[in-house]
Write a protein that holds these residues in place. Structure first.
Motif, short mmCIF file in Angstrom:
data_model
loop_
_atom_site.label_atom_id
_atom_site.label_comp_id
_atom_site.label_asym_id
_atom_site.label_seq_id
_atom_site.Cartn_x
_atom_site.Cartn_y
_atom_site.Cartn_z
N GLY A 1 -14.17 3.63 38.34
CA GLY A 1 -14.06 2.21 38.07
C GLY A 1 -13.72 1.93 36.62
N TRP A 2 -13.59 0.66 36.26
CA TRP A 2 -13.28 0.32 34.87
C TRP A 2 -14.56 0.28 34.02
CZ3 TRP A 2 -9.65 0.88 31.66
CH2 TRP A 2 -9.55 0.12 30.50
N THR A 3 -15.56 -0.46 34.50
CA THR A 3 -16.84 -0.49 33.79
C THR A 3 -17.85 0.45 34.42
OG1 THR A 3 -17.60 -2.37 35.12
CG2 THR A 3 -16.49 -2.87 33.05
N GLY A 4 -17.59 0.87 35.66
CA GLY A 4 -18.48 1.77 36.36
C GLY A 4 -18.16 1.79 37.85
N ALA A 5 -18.84 2.64 38.61
CA ALA A 5 -18.57 2.78 40.04
C ALA A 5 -18.81 1.48 40.80
CB ALA A 5 -19.44 3.90 40.62
N ALA B 1 -24.71 1.61 52.76
CA ALA B 1 -24.96 2.29 51.48
C ALA B 1 -24.53 1.38 50.33
CB ALA B 1 -24.21 3.62 51.44
N THR B 2 -24.78 1.84 49.13
CA THR B 2 -24.30 1.17 47.92
C THR B 2 -23.64 2.22 47.03
OG1 THR B 2 -26.32 1.51 46.63
CG2 THR B 2 -26.22 -0.45 48.05
N TYR B 3 -23.03 1.74 45.94
CA TYR B 3 -22.36 2.68 45.04
C TYR B 3 -23.35 3.70 44.46
CZ TYR B 3 -24.24 0.44 40.84
OH TYR B 3 -25.07 -0.03 39.86
N ALA B 4 -24.62 3.33 44.40
CA ALA B 4 -25.64 4.24 43.86
C ALA B 4 -25.84 5.46 44.76
CB ALA B 4 -26.96 3.50 43.69
N ASP B 5 -25.42 5.36 46.02
CA ASP B 5 -25.56 6.48 46.95
C ASP B 5 -24.36 7.44 46.90
OD1 ASP B 5 -28.01 5.51 48.07
OD2 ASP B 5 -26.82 4.00 49.14
N TRP B 6 -23.31 7.04 46.19
CA TRP B 6 -22.09 7.86 46.17
C TRP B 6 -22.24 9.04 45.20
CZ3 TRP B 6 -18.29 3.21 45.17
CH2 TRP B 6 -18.24 2.41 46.32
N PRO B 7 -21.67 10.19 45.55
CA PRO B 7 -21.66 11.34 44.62
C PRO B 7 -20.48 11.22 43.65
CG PRO B 7 -20.69 12.01 46.70
CD PRO B 7 -21.12 10.58 46.89
N VAL B 8 -20.56 10.26 42.73
CA VAL B 8 -19.44 9.97 41.83
C VAL B 8 -19.90 10.00 40.37
CG1 VAL B 8 -18.26 8.57 43.56
CG2 VAL B 8 -19.85 7.48 41.97
N HIS B 9 -18.92 10.01 39.46
CA HIS B 9 -19.22 9.99 38.03
C HIS B 9 -19.81 8.64 37.64
CE1 HIS B 9 -17.10 13.78 37.55
NE2 HIS B 9 -16.06 13.26 38.16
N GLU B 10 -20.77 8.66 36.74
CA GLU B 10 -21.42 7.41 36.31
C GLU B 10 -20.61 6.69 35.25
OE1 GLU B 10 -25.35 8.26 35.03
OE2 GLU B 10 -26.02 9.06 36.96
N GLN B 11 -19.84 7.43 34.46
CA GLN B 11 -19.10 6.82 33.35
C GLN B 11 -17.96 5.96 33.86
OE1 GLN B 11 -17.22 8.50 29.24
NE2 GLN B 11 -16.45 9.47 31.09
N GLY B 12 -17.82 4.75 33.29
CA GLY B 12 -16.68 3.90 33.59
C GLY B 12 -15.46 4.37 32.81
N CYS B 13 -14.27 4.09 33.34
CA CYS B 13 -13.05 4.59 32.70
C CYS B 13 -12.75 3.89 31.38
CB CYS B 13 -11.87 4.46 33.65
SG CYS B 13 -11.99 5.55 35.08
N MET B 14 -13.25 2.67 31.18
CA MET B 14 -13.05 2.00 29.90
C MET B 14 -13.68 2.81 28.78
SD MET B 14 -14.22 -1.83 28.72
CE MET B 14 -15.97 -1.46 28.99
N ASP B 15 -14.92 3.22 28.98
CA ASP B 15 -15.60 4.04 27.98
C ASP B 15 -14.93 5.42 27.87
OD1 ASP B 15 -17.42 2.01 27.54
OD2 ASP B 15 -18.86 2.78 29.00
#
Length: 223
Positions: free
Chosen positions: A111-115, A160-174
């Motif tokens: 995501g841009w700011t996060g998942a 589910a919610t995005y918190a359940d996804w096995p994804v990176h926590e960092q947003g792409c903006m950062d």
């Protein structure tokens, strides 16, 4: 798709880059002809084109530096729309979607700011968030998947919610800002190198013009 999702500033920048590229090609062609045939007017035009390009590059750098917050906001708007409309089955947006998937994979972001940004995607909403963007994944089982959506192990309640996804926590903006800071020296070095080459070209064209002028003067018969 690009026209629909681009901001006026980014479209203007794209047109400027196209114009500079065309001018560079024309400039190189004229410079070669002028140097080989010793044509002063072409060398003068070559010098002028180089000077215009150099001034344009400096101006673009200043605009980016002083308007970076506005540009960040516009890019944020574009990415948010891209994420919301992301659909692996849409061929008309495939190029933009592939670029975004590449960014998320290479920078290890989501995501841009996060998942959470992906919770606005229409397909994921319809799937009750039981799927997630594969390019965001930090799971080893998704390493071979470059784009599209991957299936989440369905929870007991089927949602589910995005918190359940096995994804990176960092947003792409950062992630992008961090990459730019880490590679700032390389970027400045490349820009400086290009500027130096352009200055050398300008100096060389002036030198050739003077030599041609001197040769023409010596060929004039004395009365």
């Amino acid at each position: 798709a690009l026209t629909e999702m681009s901001s006026p500033s980014l479209k203007t920048a794209a047109y400027v880059l196209i114009g500079v590229g065309a001018l560079t090609m024309l400039m190189g062609f004229l410079g070669c002809i002028g140097a080989v045939n010793e044509i002063r007017c072409l060398l003068g035009l070559y010098f002028t084109c180089l000077m215009v390009i150099l001034i344009s590059q400096v101006s673009a750098g200043l605009v980016i530096y002083f308007q970076k917050e506005m540009l960040k906001e516009e890019v944020s708007h574009i990415v948010e729309n891209l994420i919301e409309d992301y659909d692996p089955l849409k061929d008309d947006q495939r190029n933009l979607q592939d670029v975004w998937d590449y960014v998320q994979r290479q920078i290890a972001c989501c995501g841009w700011t996060g998942a959470k940004d992906w919770e606005n995607n229409r397909i994921l909403i319809n799937q009750s968030m039981t799927e997630y963007p594969c390019s965001c994944s930090n799971s080893s089982k998704d390493l071979q998947v470059d784009s599209g959506f991957c299936n989440l192990d369905v929870p007991v309640n089927g949602t589910a919610t995005y918190a359940d996804w096995p994804v990176h926590e960092q947003g792409c903006m950062d992630g992008v800002e961090k990459w730019l800071k880490d590679n700032l020296g390389v970027i400045l070095g490349v820009c400086t190198g290009v500027a130096v080459i352009e200055l050398l070209g300008m100096i060389l064209s002036v030198s050739l013009c003077k030599n041609i002028h001197s040769e023409d003067y010596t060929k004039v018969p004395k009365s």
